[in-house]
Design a protein around this motif. Structure first.
Motif, mmCIF file in Angstrom:
data_model
loop_
_atom_site.group_PDB
_atom_site.id
_atom_site.type_symbol
_atom_site.label_atom_id
_atom_site.label_comp_id
_atom_site.label_asym_id
_atom_site.label_seq_id
_atom_site.Cartn_x
_atom_site.Cartn_y
_atom_site.Cartn_z
ATOM 1 N N GLU A 22 51.791 35.613 28.192
ATOM 2 C CA GLU A 22 51.018 34.888 29.207
ATOM 3 C C GLU A 22 51.925 34.408 30.336
ATOM 4 O O GLU A 22 51.549 34.464 31.516
ATOM 5 C CB GLU A 22 50.289 33.706 28.557
ATOM 6 N N LYS A 23 53.095 33.941 29.979
ATOM 7 C CA LYS A 23 54.072 33.496 30.982
ATOM 8 C C LYS A 23 54.497 34.657 31.870
ATOM 9 O O LYS A 23 54.610 34.524 33.098
ATOM 10 C CB LYS A 23 55.271 32.880 30.256
ATOM 11 N N ALA B 270 52.731 37.384 32.453
ATOM 12 C CA ALA B 270 51.585 37.770 33.280
ATOM 13 C C ALA B 270 51.464 36.855 34.490
ATOM 14 O O ALA B 270 51.111 37.310 35.595
ATOM 15 C CB ALA B 270 50.301 37.739 32.459
ATOM 16 N N ALA B 271 51.776 35.577 34.303
ATOM 17 C CA ALA B 271 51.737 34.635 35.432
ATOM 18 C C ALA B 271 52.803 34.981 36.457
ATOM 19 O O ALA B 271 52.553 34.943 37.678
ATOM 20 C CB ALA B 271 51.910 33.213 34.922
ATOM 21 N N ALA C 232 51.679 38.073 38.262
ATOM 22 C CA ALA C 232 50.596 37.781 39.203
ATOM 23 C C ALA C 232 51.124 37.196 40.494
ATOM 24 O O ALA C 232 50.538 37.401 41.572
ATOM 25 C CB ALA C 232 49.587 36.834 38.550
ATOM 26 N N SER C 233 52.244 36.481 40.429
ATOM 27 C CA SER C 233 52.835 35.918 41.650
ATOM 28 C C SER C 233 53.364 37.019 42.559
ATOM 29 O O SER C 233 53.580 36.791 43.748
ATOM 30 C CB SER C 233 53.964 34.942 41.292
ATOM 31 N N GLY D 58 49.544 39.630 42.823
ATOM 32 C CA GLY D 58 48.320 38.944 43.223
ATOM 33 C C GLY D 58 47.530 38.435 42.033
ATOM 34 O O GLY D 58 47.446 39.105 40.997
ATOM 35 N N GLU D 59 46.961 37.244 42.179
ATOM 36 C CA GLU D 59 46.213 36.631 41.085
ATOM 37 C C GLU D 59 45.020 37.476 40.657
ATOM 38 O O GLU D 59 44.599 37.413 39.509
ATOM 39 C CB GLU D 59 45.727 35.239 41.510
ATOM 40 N N GLY D 60 44.482 38.266 41.578
ATOM 41 C CA GLY D 60 43.325 39.085 41.257
ATOM 42 C C GLY D 60 43.591 40.129 40.188
ATOM 43 O O GLY D 60 42.646 40.648 39.581
ATOM 44 N N LYS D 61 44.855 40.427 39.942
ATOM 45 C CA LYS D 61 45.204 41.438 38.949
ATOM 46 C C LYS D 61 45.762 40.839 37.660
ATOM 47 O O LYS D 61 46.156 41.564 36.750
ATOM 48 C CB LYS D 61 46.199 42.438 39.539
ATOM 49 N N LYS D 62 45.755 39.502 37.580
ATOM 50 C CA LYS D 62 46.334 38.842 36.407
ATOM 51 C C LYS D 62 45.577 39.189 35.139
ATOM 52 O O LYS D 62 46.179 39.438 34.087
ATOM 53 C CB LYS D 62 46.363 37.335 36.610
ATOM 54 N N SER D 63 44.252 39.220 35.202
ATOM 55 C CA SER D 63 43.466 39.517 34.000
ATOM 56 C C SER D 63 43.724 40.926 33.504
ATOM 57 O O SER D 63 43.792 41.169 32.292
ATOM 58 C CB SER D 63 41.970 39.309 34.261
#
Length: 204
Positions: free
Chosen positions: A120-121, A123-124, A127-128, A131-136
């Motif tokens: 999870e860390k 992935a965060a 995402a930075s 882009g946050e839109g691709k985090k999931s």
């Protein structure tokens, strides 16, 4: 110099069709790999880019060199391979970011975290960059969801990279190959001067 099609984002500099190849075996949690990565980003990428001195002559392939004595090495390389799937053009920028943050994934900082928390860390962090839109989507690729021992979505890619290193006898990180042969003279401490002098002798 072989590279399966799904891993083409691991060509991090130069034209994919360039006749000569520099392969860099790096571990995201290796301090010496981080030093070499900084040189790649600041020196080699511009030299091999369009308009650069060696444009069209040399390509650079990133080779994931998992070092299993570091428990987090598997997880950080999974994250890189997940980015290669979700945002292929961001693989190298994410790798640079991960090298900058590598100390957060050393043995002691990750020793109190579960594998899920580490992923999870990561992935965060990814995402930075992408882009946050691709985090999931990134998290989905890093989630255990098949059989109890089946790994994650990028496990097969990870297996390929590990098998490639093993069959070629690569043991330490960083290791650099030029046109398929180990270039032991290359040091992680090399800067612009050393790299430009070496390339002047090697590039046809």
């Amino acid at each position: 110099m072989a590279l399966q099609p799904s891993l083409r984002p691991l060509i991090i500099a130069g034209s994919p069709n360039a006749p000569q190849t520099l392969e860099v075996f790096l571990d995201y949690v290796c301090p010496f790999s981080a030093k070499l990565a900084r040189a790649i980003d600041s020196v080699l990428v511009p030299l091999f880019a369009p308009g650069g001195q060696y444009d069209g002559k040399v390509k650079v392939i990133f080779r994931n060199q998992v070092q299993p004595w570091h428990a987090s090495s598997t997880w950080v390389h999974e994250a890189g391979l997940a980015v290669a799937r979700v945002a292929p053009e961001k693989f190298w920028p994410f790798s640079v970011a991960l090298f900058k943050h590598q100390e957060e994934y050393y043995d002691i900082p990750t020793s109190t975290l579960t594998p899920v928390q580490v992923r999870e860390k990561l992935a965060a962090l990814a995402a930075s960059v992408v882009g946050e839109g691709k985090k999931s989507a990134l998290l989905d690729h890093l989630t255990l969801k098949t059989t109890p021992n089946g790994g994650v979505d990028v496990t097969e890619d990870l297996k390929y990279t590990i098998k490639f290193s093993r069959q070629n006898g690569i043991h330490v990180s960083p290791t650099v190959l030029f046109d398929g042969l180990v270039a032991n003279e290359i040091s992680s401490s090399w800067g612009e001067k050393e790299w430009t002098e070496w390339l002047a002798k090697k590039v046809v």
